[in-house]
Design a protein around this motif. Structure first.
Motif, PDB file in Angstrom:
ATOM      1  N   VAL A 765     -12.072 -16.227  24.111  1.00 25.58           N
ATOM      2  CA  VAL A 765     -12.482 -16.184  22.707  1.00 25.58           C
ATOM      3  C   VAL A 765     -11.414 -15.421  21.917  1.00 25.58           C
ATOM      4  O   VAL A 765     -10.943 -14.364  22.354  1.00 25.58           O
ATOM      5  CB  VAL A 765     -13.858 -15.503  22.535  1.00 25.58           C
ATOM      6  N   VAL A 766     -11.048 -15.974  20.769  1.00 25.15           N
ATOM      7  CA  VAL A 766     -10.174 -15.280  19.828  1.00 25.15           C
ATOM      8  C   VAL A 766     -10.854 -15.350  18.463  1.00 25.15           C
ATOM      9  O   VAL A 766     -11.053 -16.433  17.921  1.00 25.15           O
ATOM     10  CB  VAL A 766      -8.766 -15.905  19.755  1.00 25.15           C
ATOM     11  N   ILE A 767     -11.198 -14.185  17.928  1.00 25.12           N
ATOM     12  CA  ILE A 767     -11.864 -14.104  16.628  1.00 25.12           C
ATOM     13  C   ILE A 767     -10.872 -13.483  15.644  1.00 25.12           C
ATOM     14  O   ILE A 767     -10.285 -12.430  15.924  1.00 25.12           O
ATOM     15  CB  ILE A 767     -13.157 -13.272  16.722  1.00 25.12           C
ATOM     16  N   ILE A 768     -10.699 -14.128  14.519  1.00 29.52           N
ATOM     17  CA  ILE A 768      -9.689 -13.713  13.543  1.00 29.52           C
ATOM     18  C   ILE A 768     -10.379 -12.992  12.393  1.00 29.52           C
ATOM     19  O   ILE A 768     -11.207 -13.584  11.695  1.00 29.52           O
ATOM     20  CB  ILE A 768      -8.898 -14.922  13.005  1.00 29.52           C
ATOM     21  N   LYS A 769     -10.028 -11.736  12.213  1.00 24.34           N
ATOM     22  CA  LYS A 769     -10.502 -10.981  11.061  1.00 24.34           C
ATOM     23  C   LYS A 769      -9.359 -10.896  10.048  1.00 24.34           C
ATOM     24  O   LYS A 769      -8.225 -10.631  10.404  1.00 24.34           O
ATOM     25  CB  LYS A 769     -10.931  -9.582  11.512  1.00 24.34           C
ATOM     26  N   GLY A 770      -9.670 -11.177   8.793  1.00 24.91           N
ATOM     27  CA  GLY A 770      -8.635 -11.220   7.775  1.00 24.91           C
ATOM     28  C   GLY A 770      -7.900 -12.548   7.770  1.00 24.91           C
ATOM     29  O   GLY A 770      -6.673 -12.596   7.581  1.00 24.91           O
ATOM     30  N   LEU A 771      -8.628 -13.632   8.005  1.00 19.25           N
ATOM     31  CA  LEU A 771      -7.993 -14.945   8.087  1.00 19.25           C
ATOM     32  C   LEU A 771      -7.316 -15.329   6.776  1.00 19.25           C
ATOM     33  O   LEU A 771      -6.259 -15.990   6.782  1.00 19.25           O
ATOM     34  CB  LEU A 771      -9.043 -15.998   8.473  1.00 19.25           C
ATOM     35  N   ASP A 772      -7.893 -14.936   5.654  1.00 20.84           N
ATOM     36  CA  ASP A 772      -7.300 -15.307   4.363  1.00 20.84           C
ATOM     37  C   ASP A 772      -5.899 -14.737   4.189  1.00 20.84           C
ATOM     38  O   ASP A 772      -5.083 -15.294   3.447  1.00 20.84           O
ATOM     39  CB  ASP A 772      -8.192 -14.815   3.212  1.00 20.84           C
ATOM     40  N   GLU A 773      -5.594 -13.620   4.871  1.00 20.14           N
ATOM     41  CA  GLU A 773      -4.284 -12.990   4.741  1.00 20.14           C
ATOM     42  C   GLU A 773      -3.330 -13.392   5.863  1.00 20.14           C
ATOM     43  O   GLU A 773      -2.240 -12.836   5.980  1.00 20.14           O
ATOM     44  CB  GLU A 773      -4.419 -11.458   4.731  1.00 20.14           C
ATOM     45  N   ARG A 926      -2.062   1.452  11.174  1.00 16.83           N
ATOM     46  CA  ARG A 926      -2.413   1.122   9.784  1.00 16.83           C
ATOM     47  C   ARG A 926      -1.362   0.199   9.158  1.00 16.83           C
ATOM     48  O   ARG A 926      -1.682  -0.603   8.289  1.00 16.83           O
ATOM     49  CB  ARG A 926      -2.566   2.398   8.978  1.00 16.83           C
ATOM     50  N   MET A 927      -0.097   0.281   9.601  1.00 17.70           N
ATOM     51  CA  MET A 927       0.970  -0.528   9.025  1.00 17.70           C
ATOM     52  C   MET A 927       1.373  -1.696   9.933  1.00 17.70           C
ATOM     53  O   MET A 927       2.404  -2.333   9.713  1.00 17.70           O
ATOM     54  CB  MET A 927       2.203   0.339   8.757  1.00 17.70           C
ATOM     55  N   ALA A 928       0.570  -1.991  10.948  1.00 17.79           N
ATOM     56  CA  ALA A 928       0.918  -3.064  11.878  1.00 17.79           C
ATOM     57  C   ALA A 928       0.772  -4.422  11.193  1.00 17.79           C
ATOM     58  O   ALA A 928      -0.063  -4.616  10.296  1.00 17.79           O
ATOM     59  CB  ALA A 928       0.039  -3.005  13.119  1.00 17.79           C
ATOM     60  N   ALA A 929       1.606  -5.384  11.629  1.00 19.32           N
ATOM     61  CA  ALA A 929       1.502  -6.744  11.088  1.00 19.32           C
ATOM     62  C   ALA A 929       0.206  -7.396  11.535  1.00 19.32           C
ATOM     63  O   ALA A 929      -0.435  -8.123  10.762  1.00 19.32           O
ATOM     64  CB  ALA A 929       2.702  -7.578  11.537  1.00 19.32           C
ATOM     65  N   VAL A 930      -0.186  -7.172  12.769  1.00 16.49           N
ATOM     66  CA  VAL A 930      -1.454  -7.684  13.286  1.00 16.49           C
ATOM     67  C   VAL A 930      -1.863  -6.793  14.453  1.00 16.49           C
ATOM     68  O   VAL A 930      -1.020  -6.265  15.184  1.00 16.49           O
ATOM     69  CB  VAL A 930      -1.326  -9.166  13.719  1.00 16.49           C
ATOM     70  N   VAL A 931      -3.165  -6.611  14.602  1.00 21.25           N
ATOM     71  CA  VAL A 931      -3.724  -5.790  15.673  1.00 21.25           C
ATOM     72  C   VAL A 931      -4.535  -6.695  16.581  1.00 21.25           C
ATOM     73  O   VAL A 931      -5.339  -7.513  16.108  1.00 21.25           O
ATOM     74  CB  VAL A 931      -4.610  -4.666  15.113  1.00 21.25           C
ATOM     75  N   LEU A 932      -4.311  -6.579  17.903  1.00 18.17           N
ATOM     76  CA  LEU A 932      -5.097  -7.293  18.889  1.00 18.17           C
ATOM     77  C   LEU A 932      -5.925  -6.281  19.658  1.00 18.17           C
ATOM     78  O   LEU A 932      -5.395  -5.273  20.145  1.00 18.17           O
ATOM     79  CB  LEU A 932      -4.203  -8.069  19.863  1.00 18.17           C
ATOM     80  N   PRO A 959      -6.799  -4.645   8.049  1.00 18.83           N
ATOM     81  CA  PRO A 959      -6.629  -5.865   7.247  1.00 18.83           C
ATOM     82  C   PRO A 959      -6.502  -7.140   8.077  1.00 18.83           C
ATOM     83  O   PRO A 959      -6.968  -8.194   7.662  1.00 18.83           O
ATOM     84  CB  PRO A 959      -5.357  -5.594   6.446  1.00 18.83           C
ATOM     85  N   ARG A 960      -5.855  -7.064   9.239  1.00 22.30           N
ATOM     86  CA  ARG A 960      -5.608  -8.285  10.004  1.00 22.30           C
ATOM     87  C   ARG A 960      -5.762  -7.960  11.483  1.00 22.30           C
ATOM     88  O   ARG A 960      -5.012  -7.157  12.038  1.00 22.30           O
ATOM     89  CB  ARG A 960      -4.208  -8.800   9.713  1.00 22.30           C
ATOM     90  N   MET A 961      -6.745  -8.615  12.132  1.00 22.08           N
ATOM     91  CA  MET A 961      -7.055  -8.264  13.510  1.00 22.08           C
ATOM     92  C   MET A 961      -7.438  -9.519  14.290  1.00 22.08           C
ATOM     93  O   MET A 961      -8.102 -10.409  13.761  1.00 22.08           O
ATOM     94  CB  MET A 961      -8.197  -7.247  13.560  1.00 22.08           C
ATOM     95  N   LEU A 962      -6.981  -9.575  15.544  1.00 18.63           N
ATOM     96  CA  LEU A 962      -7.410 -10.599  16.490  1.00 18.63           C
ATOM     97  C   LEU A 962      -8.248  -9.914  17.563  1.00 18.63           C
ATOM     98  O   LEU A 962      -7.775  -9.015  18.260  1.00 18.63           O
ATOM     99  CB  LEU A 962      -6.201 -11.285  17.144  1.00 18.63           C
ATOM    100  N   ILE A 963      -9.487 -10.346  17.666  1.00 14.83           N
ATOM    101  CA  ILE A 963     -10.411  -9.783  18.663  1.00 14.83           C
ATOM    102  C   ILE A 963     -10.448 -10.767  19.822  1.00 14.83           C
ATOM    103  O   ILE A 963     -10.889 -11.910  19.666  1.00 14.83           O
ATOM    104  CB  ILE A 963     -11.799  -9.557  18.061  1.00 14.83           C
ATOM    105  N   VAL A 964      -9.976 -10.339  20.985  1.00 13.27           N
ATOM    106  CA  VAL A 964      -9.670 -11.261  22.084  1.00 13.27           C
ATOM    107  C   VAL A 964     -10.530 -10.919  23.292  1.00 13.27           C
ATOM    108  O   VAL A 964     -10.692  -9.748  23.646  1.00 13.27           O
ATOM    109  CB  VAL A 964      -8.177 -11.173  22.460  1.00 13.27           C
TER     110      VAL A 964
END
Length: 976
Positions: A765-773, A926-932, A959-964
């Motif tokens: 499962v990969v859930i995308i938080k902040g998909l709009d960004e 806090r300044m990461a491009a994306v967090v997993l 702001p932008r996270m992938l929950i894996v």
């Protein structure tokens, strides 16, 4: 039916079945209560070998006695309000409307082109029936006129003198075998169903696809148009040589060195060739404009004198004696046969006369290029397939008869020409056929002129029809000007062909163009052979040609022979022809409209996919061969703009999960409702979703599922989607950030149900938080890709981070791997182990070990104000939710129906866990491009509402996270 009796219910008399099938409709219509009754067979004579149906009754439900007689009044039949169908249950028109079967494809199909067993089907719909041609005038005569050309008259004796009888026979057999095998392939394809206009283009396009068909078809059209100019110039040059006084300008005189004394060769002035050539081309165009009827009247006038001249040549051969009618003529002598058996390749001047100081050396390869145009023309009949009565009978019989007739004529001519004259006479007398013709040479001059004019007429007839057929398929918009109706003559295409022909006539010198024309013919022949080879090798259920004398090996040999002859003639012109066809192929791919004709390549891809799927087996794929196959859940938690079937960023993220674009994604959406009511809506939605995926340049397929609700629909998808090892292995969906804002109470239970179904089905499962960004391919990201590796997931999180680095938007980022450890763990040892593990996996990342105390966070104080505020709000909402349940005296149920007992202390512990993890993420990333981060599974005995609160606390302010969440297998390997 020949003698079947048809009784109307309630009637005493027998009457014939007069109501013919209607061809006006293009689709089946649903059977209604007033449809015509279906034929009911009451008895069939078992001893009869015919297909006669006896005592066929037309009845309707409930028809008894006089009531039936009332329902079958003539007025009802006229107005179309007929009695009910006995087979209304089947939902289609009855087989009485037998020609209605042709409308199953949804396209207008004319009356069958292959009447058999004396059946004469003539159905008119207000249009005049176009004149159709049979085998003789439609195929045999055009092929014979195209094949028998000027080369036989003025070059064939020279070829025999240069190559000798032995190699001359080999030459004829080689070229004849090429056209014979092509004819076999053509016959097989042409008899595999109804054939529209276009001839070889139609056959190649339907077998190899529109791109290949159009590229070869346009080259073949160009070859036919230029060949028309060659034939016209040959006729005019022969006419001016036979009648020099007809020239307007002074002749050109060229001094050449012959074998003994210097000779002067007079040739017509180029301006005379141009003027007469233009006039002849215009006259031929007027004949073509007259249509099929005019061509049928004129064609015998061109062919009969040609056959008469050939007959006179053979009479002259038998009557020839030594030095009679000219010096060097020996008559049929065994000595001449023996002397001319071997080859005599040598240098010649430009006129073809042997000259040791000449600039041209002839070999077998050059003679192949010189002679091969004498066997072309086998496509003349198929070019006019739209004008044939019965394509499936006329094309094989007529083309094969013309091929065998001309090849036999050439073989016999080699023997007779080699035995009737000396080698010197064969090489120096270009019009030896006219010299020996009985009773005088003028007969051969007339034969040459009429044979070339007949071939030019067939070229100007077939080429426009070929171009019109390509235009009618509506693949290339630039060709729309040449479209014509089925019963109309292609006048605009004829004018265009005449323009090309006149342009080549004006050029006059076609020595550089002639080999290219031959290449175009050979390219077309190889395309026909490859088409039959592919169709025969695949042997799809639809491949059932009436012509049984074919095999894939013969087609393969024919295609190989065509290519070999192309290179034998000239490798440079072969490259030019293939390059031109390739450019047209590329242009069609870029500018052409999509067309699916069920070509052989699609069948080959299908069989290759099936074979590959079987070879994969049902066992688990090795980690080295593992590819992500994401199942993208398109249905958003919220509304999308109109006519947007999928969130645009989901397609962008699906592309990020593929290395260099390789892989497949399955985009799925669920429609709530009843399948029988929403089936058409689902089909339309699937087309819209597939179009959107293609627009986003994402390799994937679209699927729409109709289900009573989202939970049931997703459960069915997760169990059945895919085949074998090509089942989706990762479920991708958007995090429902609006679940509380929109007060959508069904989202928590649906979201938790989907996660539980994935865990049960062992899907990642990969859930995308902040998909709009989420960035697209043009938005470059900087910073880090941070991984919070909490649980063992088979390496999925590591693999996703590496795939992100292969994209332009993330290639400037670096990876940081955070390992969460208890405080009493050996942090340094854990860090060393993880670094060694990453090194063995060929992955570069900075390893950071975060130590955490036990989950009693009260001793730590309020270090993160933002997170604590969210934590307190989540606690209040959960307390309110529990209080509401207690006041109502209700108890939420689990999926298995057992009552749920909530452990409030465990709920608080989970909240603390999420708070600590969120605080750590905000501190480091806090300044990461994306967090997993690892996805926690929904805990047992916790309501779905609670789980959403846990997740909200985890993703708060990120702001932008992938929950894996991975599944129970390794996706990365240490070994090579």
């Amino acid at each position: 039916m020949d003698s079947g009796d048809i009784e109307e219910a309630g009637g005493n008399g027998e009457e014939e079945f007069r109501s013919g099938p209607r061809l006006g409709g293009s689709k089946y219509r649903p059977v209604v209560a007033h449809d015509r009754a279906v034929v009911e067979m009451s008895s069939i004579d078992p001893g009869s070998s015919s297909s006669t149906l006896k005592n066929i009754k037309v009845v309707a439900p409930g028809d008894v006695g006089a009531n039936a007689r009332d329902r079958t009044s003539p007025e009802d039949g006229v107005n179309g309000h007929q009695k009910e169908s006995k087979l209304e249950l089947f939902g289609f028109d009855s087989l009485v409307n037998i020609l209605g079967l042709k409308s199953m494809t949804g396209e207008q199909i004319p009356t069958p082109s292959s009447p058999r067993d004396g059946e004469d089907i003539s159905i008119t719909q207000g249009h005049p029936k176009p004149l159709k041609m049979g085998t003789m005038m439609g195929v045999f005569v055009p092929c014979l006129q195209n094949i028998l050309g000027i080369i036989y008259y003025i070059r064939f004796t020279w070829i025999v003198g240069m190559a000798g009888i032995g190699q001359g026979l080999v030459l004829v057999l080689l070229c004849g075998l090429c056209t014979f095998l092509t004819t076999i392939s053509l016959s097989a394809i042409a008899t595999n169903g109804a054939m529209k206009g276009g001839g070889p283009y139609y056959l190649i396009g339907r077998a190899l696809g529109p791109e290949v068909g159009i590229s070869i078809g346009l080259c073949f059209f160009l070859g036919n148009a230029v060949a028309g100019a060659l034939y016209v110039l040959g006729a005019v040059e022969t006419f001016l040589k036979a009648f020099p006084a007809a020239g307007i300008f002074r002749e050109t005189i060229t001094k050449v060195n012959g074998t003994a004394v210097a000779e002067s060769i007079q040739s017509p002035n180029s301006h005379d060739l141009q003027i007469y050539g233009i006039v002849v081309t215009i006259l031929l165009c007027f004949i073509v404009f007259g249509g099929v009827k005019m061509i049928n009247r004129v064609a015998p006038a061109f062919l009969v004198p040609v056959l008469l001249s050939i007959f006179c040549i053979f009479i002259g051969i038998f009557l020839a004696k030594t030095d009679d009618p000219d010096t060097g003529i020996t008559g049929l002598r065994l000595k001449s046969f023996k002397d001319n058996w071997g080859s005599a390749y040598q240098m010649t001047n430009d006129a073809g006369i042997p000259d040791p100081t000449g600039g041209t050396y002839w070999s077998f390869n050059e003679l192949v290029g010189l002679f091969f145009p004498a066997v072309t023309g086998i496509m003349a009949g198929s070019n006019r397939s739209a004008s044939l009565k019965d394509t499936q009978r006329s094309i094989p019989v007529g083309t094969l008869a013309a091929t065998l007739t001309t090849t036999s004529l050439y073989l016999i001519s080699v023997l007779f020409f080699g035995a009737v004259a000396t080698r010197n006479k064969l090489l120096t007398d270009r019009l030896l056929t006219a010299t020996i013709a009985w009773p005088f040479p003028a007969i051969v001059h007339v034969g040459i002129i009429l044979s070339t004019l007949g071939a030019a007429l067939q070229s100007l007839t077939g080429a426009p029809r070929l171009l019109a057929a390509i235009a009618n398929d509506d693949i290339l918009p630039i060709l729309n000007y040449f479209k014509v109706a089925d019963t109309s003559e292609p006048h605009i295409a004829t004018l265009f062909t005449a323009f090309i022909c006149i342009g080549c006539v004006v050029i006059g010198n076609l020595d550089l163009i002639t080999p290219t024309v031959t290449m175009f013919y050979l390219l077309c022949y190889s395309g026909v052979n490859l088409s039959c080879f592919l169709l025969d090798l695949l042997d799809a259920p639809s491949w059932r040609p009436r012509w049984k004398y074919h095999h894939w090996s013969l087609s393969f040999v024919g295609a190989s022979l065509c290519i070999v002859i192309m290179f034998l003639i000239s490798w440079s012109f072969t490259v030019v022809a293939i390059a031109l066809a390739s450019l047209i192929y590329k242009y069609v791919g870029l500018k052409g409209k999509a067309g699916d004709w069920g070509d052989g390549f699609k069948s080959a891809y299908f069989q290759l996919a099936l074979r590959s799927l079987r070879s994969l087996g049902a066992n688990q794929v090795h980690p080295k061969n593992w590819y992500p196959i994401p199942l993208v859940f398109c249905r958003p938690w919220g509304q999308l703009p109109e006519n947007v079937p999928c969130h645009p960023k989901l397609a962008d993220f699906a592309n990020c999960m593929k290395k260099k674009g390789r892989g497949m994604s399955i985009f799925v959406s669920i429609l709530d409702g009843d399948y029988y009511e929403c089936a058409e809506e689902a089909k339309e939605a699937c087309k819209q979703l597939a179009t959107y995926i293609e627009y986003k340049r994402c390799e994937g397929v679209a699927e729409i599922v109709v289900a009573p609700n989202m939970t049931e629909g997703f459960r069915g998808i997760i169990q059945t989607m895919g085949l074998g090892n090509l089942k989706p292995n990762i479920v991708v969906m958007r995090y429902p950030e609006i679940w509380r804002r929109e007060n959508l109470t069904e989202i928590p239970s649906t979201f938790v149900g989907i996660i539980n179904d994935c865990i049960t089905a062992n899907k990642a499962v990969v859930i995308i938080k902040g998909l709009d960004e989420w960035p697209n391919e043009y938005q470059r990201q900087y910073g880090t890709i941070d991984l919070y590796w909490i649980v063992r997931d088979g390496g999925l999180m590591l693999l996703l981070s590496q795939l992100l680095l292969t994209k332009e938007s993330f290639e400037s980022c670096k990876i940081q791997l955070f390992c969460i450890a208890e405080e009493d763990s050996d942090a340094e040892a854990l860090k060393a182990d993880v670094k060694k593990f990453l090194y063995d996996l060929r992955m570069q990342a900075e390893v950071i070990v975060v130590t955490m105390k036990s989950w009693d966070i009260r001793s730590e104080g309020n270090s993160q104000e933002d997170s604590l505020g969210a934590f307190d709000a989540a606690q209040r909402r959960i307390s309110d939710y529990l209080g509401e349940i207690k006041r109502q005296g209700s108890n939420p149920l689990l999926a298995n129906g057992k009552p749920m007992v909530v452990n409030e202390q465990q709920v608080e512990k989970f909240l603390y866990t999420m708070l600590k993890l969120n605080s750590t993420i905000l501190s480091y990333s806090r300044m990461a491009a994306v967090v997993l981060v690892s996805l926690p599974p929904p805990p047992l005995n916790h309501p779905a509402y609670f789980y959403m609160e846990y997740m909200d606390l985890l993703v708060e302010n990120v702001p932008r996270m992938l929950i894996v969440r991975g599944y129970h297998r390794d996706l990365v390997t240490l070994f090579t």
